[in-house]
Scaffold this motif. Sequence first.
Motif, mmCIF file in Angstrom:
data_model
loop_
_atom_site.group_PDB
_atom_site.id
_atom_site.type_symbol
_atom_site.label_atom_id
_atom_site.label_comp_id
_atom_site.label_asym_id
_atom_site.label_seq_id
_atom_site.Cartn_x
_atom_site.Cartn_y
_atom_site.Cartn_z
ATOM 1 N N ILE A 31 39.721 36.524 45.715
ATOM 2 C CA ILE A 31 41.120 36.490 46.143
ATOM 3 C C ILE A 31 42.041 36.243 44.953
ATOM 4 O O ILE A 31 43.144 36.768 44.898
ATOM 5 N N THR A 32 41.582 35.471 43.967
ATOM 6 C CA THR A 32 42.373 35.247 42.760
ATOM 7 C C THR A 32 42.509 36.545 41.972
ATOM 8 O O THR A 32 43.591 36.868 41.484
ATOM 9 N N THR A 33 41.424 37.287 41.868
ATOM 10 C CA THR A 33 41.456 38.580 41.189
ATOM 11 C C THR A 33 42.385 39.537 41.920
ATOM 12 O O THR A 33 43.193 40.231 41.303
ATOM 13 N N ASP A 34 42.273 39.572 43.245
ATOM 14 C CA ASP A 34 43.131 40.436 44.046
ATOM 15 C C ASP A 34 44.601 40.063 43.881
ATOM 16 O O ASP A 34 45.464 40.928 43.731
ATOM 17 N N GLN A 35 44.904 38.764 43.894
ATOM 18 C CA GLN A 35 46.285 38.312 43.734
ATOM 19 C C GLN A 35 46.830 38.730 42.368
ATOM 20 O O GLN A 35 47.949 39.239 42.279
ATOM 21 N N SER A 36 46.052 38.546 41.326
ATOM 22 C CA SER A 36 46.483 38.938 39.979
ATOM 23 C C SER A 36 46.742 40.441 39.906
ATOM 24 O O SER A 36 47.702 40.886 39.278
ATOM 25 N N THR A 61 53.126 31.907 48.753
ATOM 26 C CA THR A 61 52.547 32.269 50.041
ATOM 27 C C THR A 61 51.148 32.836 49.834
ATOM 28 O O THR A 61 50.844 33.382 48.773
ATOM 29 N N SER A 62 50.332 32.726 50.841
ATOM 30 C CA SER A 62 48.974 33.263 50.781
ATOM 31 C C SER A 62 49.028 34.778 50.651
ATOM 32 O O SER A 62 49.821 35.446 51.329
ATOM 33 N N ILE A 63 48.179 35.307 49.803
ATOM 34 C CA ILE A 63 48.136 36.747 49.583
ATOM 35 C C ILE A 63 47.870 37.500 50.887
ATOM 36 O O ILE A 63 48.341 38.614 51.082
ATOM 37 N N CYS A 64 47.138 36.889 51.792
ATOM 38 C CA CYS A 64 46.823 37.527 53.070
ATOM 39 C C CYS A 64 48.034 37.610 53.995
ATOM 40 O O CYS A 64 47.979 38.258 55.036
ATOM 41 N N THR A 77 39.179 38.712 50.751
ATOM 42 C CA THR A 77 39.633 39.720 49.810
ATOM 43 C C THR A 77 40.465 40.742 50.558
ATOM 44 O O THR A 77 40.410 40.845 51.781
ATOM 45 N N ILE A 78 41.196 41.508 49.800
ATOM 46 C CA ILE A 78 42.048 42.533 50.390
ATOM 47 C C ILE A 78 41.191 43.710 50.823
ATOM 48 O O ILE A 78 40.399 44.227 50.051
ATOM 49 N N PRO A 94 46.616 49.914 36.016
ATOM 50 C CA PRO A 94 45.171 50.025 36.251
ATOM 51 C C PRO A 94 44.565 48.782 36.892
ATOM 52 O O PRO A 94 43.460 48.845 37.405
ATOM 53 N N HIS A 95 45.301 47.679 36.919
ATOM 54 C CA HIS A 95 44.806 46.446 37.541
ATOM 55 C C HIS A 95 44.429 46.643 39.004
ATOM 56 O O HIS A 95 43.605 45.902 39.543
ATOM 57 N N ILE A 96 45.031 47.625 39.673
ATOM 58 C CA ILE A 96 44.737 47.869 41.082
ATOM 59 C C ILE A 96 43.261 48.205 41.263
ATOM 60 O O ILE A 96 42.660 47.903 42.279
ATOM 61 N N GLY A 97 42.657 48.790 40.235
ATOM 62 C CA GLY A 97 41.231 49.087 40.295
ATOM 63 C C GLY A 97 40.371 47.840 40.370
ATOM 64 O O GLY A 97 39.182 47.918 40.661
ATOM 65 N N ASN A 98 40.964 46.662 40.136
ATOM 66 C CA ASN A 98 40.227 45.405 40.209
ATOM 67 C C ASN A 98 40.178 44.809 41.607
ATOM 68 O O ASN A 98 39.549 43.772 41.809
#
Length: 180
Positions: A31-36, A61-64, A77-78, A94-98
């Motif tokens: 979730i930290t990776t997704d938020q970043s 706020t929570s990423i979710c 995770t997303i 390109p971060h979206i690929g993470n």
Amino acid sequence: METSLHFSTLAPLLLLLFLMLHTLANTPTNITTDQSSLLALKSHITSDPYNLLSNNWTTKTSICCWTGVTCGSTHLTITSLDISNMNLAGTIPPHIGNLTFLNNFTREVPRSWFSSLHRLEVLFLCENELNEVIPDEIRNLRKLKDLRLQNNRFNGPIPAVIFNMSSLELVSLRNNSLSG
């Protein structure tokens, strides 16, 4: 009969448990990776006329709970990102690929990502002003089931690779400038 554990038997188990907990504590969560990744996307948006991302996508706020984001119940995770019809402008980094478990993405995806988003099942790029050729790299989305590119300005021939994608169940290409 009384069973007792001696320190010599317990010590290796405690050491193993300590090492596992230490590793987990020092490993960033998905979730930290997704938020970043999404905050990187937000930083590349040059126009957010309805302030949907600027007011909602914050670390407070929570990423979710972010607009357009859906999180899975099994993994925090997303699983879905829908930023269509928000009139956003900018580039997608390109971060979206993470995004660790992403299986549904809407909006423009750069060609270089087609090989990294191997779990992608749904790709909606509808209702945008995309004025380009549909890239042959789309063939790398081997799990793609639903491809919707309608109401854009895609031009050139429809890539033959689309007809060879065995997982593809639905394709919508209407209202573009495609040939073939």
